[in-house]
Design a protein around this motif. Structure first.
Motif, PDB file in Angstrom:
ATOM      1  N   GLU A 107       0.828  -1.205   0.000  1.00  0.00           N
ATOM      2  CA  GLU A 107       0.000   0.000   0.000  1.00  0.00           C
ATOM      3  C   GLU A 107       0.865   1.258   0.000  1.00  0.00           C
ATOM      4  N   ALA A 108       1.888   1.271   0.838  1.00  0.00           N
ATOM      5  CA  ALA A 108       2.778   2.435   0.904  1.00  0.00           C
ATOM      6  C   ALA A 108       3.527   2.616  -0.402  1.00  0.00           C
ATOM      7  N   ARG A 109       3.979   1.525  -0.969  1.00  0.00           N
ATOM      8  CA  ARG A 109       4.720   1.588  -2.222  1.00  0.00           C
ATOM      9  C   ARG A 109       3.844   2.104  -3.353  1.00  0.00           C
ATOM     10  N   ALA A 110       2.606   1.620  -3.407  1.00  0.00           N
ATOM     11  CA  ALA A 110       1.689   2.050  -4.458  1.00  0.00           C
ATOM     12  C   ALA A 110       1.367   3.532  -4.335  1.00  0.00           C
ATOM     13  N   ALA A 157      -4.845   1.859  -6.736  1.00  0.00           N
ATOM     14  CA  ALA A 157      -5.162   0.432  -6.773  1.00  0.00           C
ATOM     15  C   ALA A 157      -4.516  -0.244  -7.986  1.00  0.00           C
ATOM     16  N   ALA A 158      -4.596   0.421  -9.131  1.00  0.00           N
ATOM     17  CA  ALA A 158      -3.999  -0.135 -10.348  1.00  0.00           C
ATOM     18  C   ALA A 158      -2.471  -0.165 -10.219  1.00  0.00           C
ATOM     19  N   THR A 159      -1.927   0.864  -9.585  1.00  0.00           N
ATOM     20  CA  THR A 159      -0.479   0.918  -9.382  1.00  0.00           C
ATOM     21  C   THR A 159      -0.027  -0.199  -8.457  1.00  0.00           C
ATOM     22  N   ARG A 160      -0.816  -0.463  -7.411  1.00  0.00           N
ATOM     23  CA  ARG A 160      -0.489  -1.547  -6.476  1.00  0.00           C
ATOM     24  C   ARG A 160      -0.488  -2.877  -7.210  1.00  0.00           C
ATOM     25  N   ALA A 165       0.025  -3.425 -10.367  1.00  0.00           N
ATOM     26  CA  ALA A 165       1.184  -3.477 -11.268  1.00  0.00           C
ATOM     27  C   ALA A 165       2.462  -3.780 -10.493  1.00  0.00           C
ATOM     28  N   LEU A 166       2.601  -3.197  -9.296  1.00  0.00           N
ATOM     29  CA  LEU A 166       3.789  -3.442  -8.482  1.00  0.00           C
ATOM     30  C   LEU A 166       3.856  -4.899  -8.038  1.00  0.00           C
ATOM     31  N   VAL A 167       2.717  -5.445  -7.651  1.00  0.00           N
ATOM     32  CA  VAL A 167       2.672  -6.845  -7.212  1.00  0.00           C
ATOM     33  C   VAL A 167       3.042  -7.777  -8.366  1.00  0.00           C
ATOM     34  N   ARG A 168       2.552  -7.455  -9.564  1.00  0.00           N
ATOM     35  CA  ARG A 168       2.900  -8.258 -10.753  1.00  0.00           C
ATOM     36  C   ARG A 168       4.388  -8.185 -11.032  1.00  0.00           C
ATOM     37  N   ARG A 169       4.947  -6.969 -10.929  1.00  0.00           N
ATOM     38  CA  ARG A 169       6.385  -6.780 -11.172  1.00  0.00           C
ATOM     39  C   ARG A 169       7.204  -7.553 -10.138  1.00  0.00           C
TER      40      ARG A 169
END
Length: 228
Positions: free
Chosen positions: A156-159, A172-175, A177-181
């Motif tokens: 959450e903080a990273r997103a 939410a979309a950024t989170r 994408a980060l999890v996928r990466r």
């Protein structure tokens, strides 16, 4: 360990959004060290592939072309630069198109071998030492680094941080994408994202950038003192 107290190599690893770049640049500037953003190099070679019509999902084609681009990284923490074949790539490598493709390109062993060799050469030639940030610095690129840091933070903080950097991006979309990466980088066969056994883990979730920088600088000072 480095031969002199003055020269120190610091490896800072961790997933996207943990504050690696901001922390690394600030630490390097404060300690008078060089700075290298290894992720920018992978982005640079990815941008070159896209610009030259190479199918980034064709590992064989990417491998064949991996030795062609000339990538140069400036290591001044106050003004880091990166050029590809003499062209300033600092802006183009940050596009969404490159972001979406960089994990696939980075997973190709020939690409990692080429870029790793480049990174080691830059680190070895840094006069007073260097802060190198990435995902496999402490484990693969510079396993003998004087100090290894692994930055973490909640998804959450990273997103929230990354969405703030991207001005108006959906958190939410950024989170997602980060999890996928993270999954792609952690599961690749060659040099996956991982914490080195001897790395110091720093959770940046509830820390300000200044607090993280002070923490890392203290760790570097302690390591230097221990080397005397």
């Amino acid at each position: 360990m480095s031969d002199t107290v003055e020269s120190v190599i610091v490896a800072i690893d961790g997933p996207s959004g943990t504050g690696k770049s901001s922390t690394s640049k600030a630490v390097a500037a404060k300690l008078g060290l060089s700075y290298l953003d290894t992720g920018a190099q992978y982005r640079a070679i990815t941008w070159w592939m896209i610009s030259n019509g190479i199918d980034v999902n064709d590992a064989a084609a990417v491998a064949d072309a991996s030795g062609k681009p000339v990538i140069l990284s400036g290591t001044d923490p106050s003004h880091p630069t990166i050029t590809v074949d003499g062209v300033d790539a600092s802006g183009p490598i940050r596009t969404q198109e490159v972001t979406s493709a960089v994990s696939a390109v980075s997973a190709v062993p020939e690409v990692r071998s080429r870029i790793t060799e480049l990174q080691r050469s830059i680190a070895a030639s840094a006069p007073l030492g260097i802060v190198v940030e990435g995902r496999d610095i402490g484990t693969t690129v510079l396993p003998d680094a004087d100090l290894k840091i692994f930055l973490t933070a909640s998804a959450e903080a990273r997103a929230a941080r990354r969405a703030g950097e991207l001005k108006g991006a959906d958190v939410a979309a950024t989170r997602e994408a980060l999890v996928r990466r993270d999954a792609a980088d952690s599961s690749r066969k060659t040099s996956p994202l991982a914490k080195a056994d001897d790395a110091v883990e720093v959770d940046t979730t509830d820390l300000t950038l200044q607090q993280v920088v002070e923490c890392v600088v203290t760790l570097v000072d302690e390591r230097r003192a221990g080397a005397q």
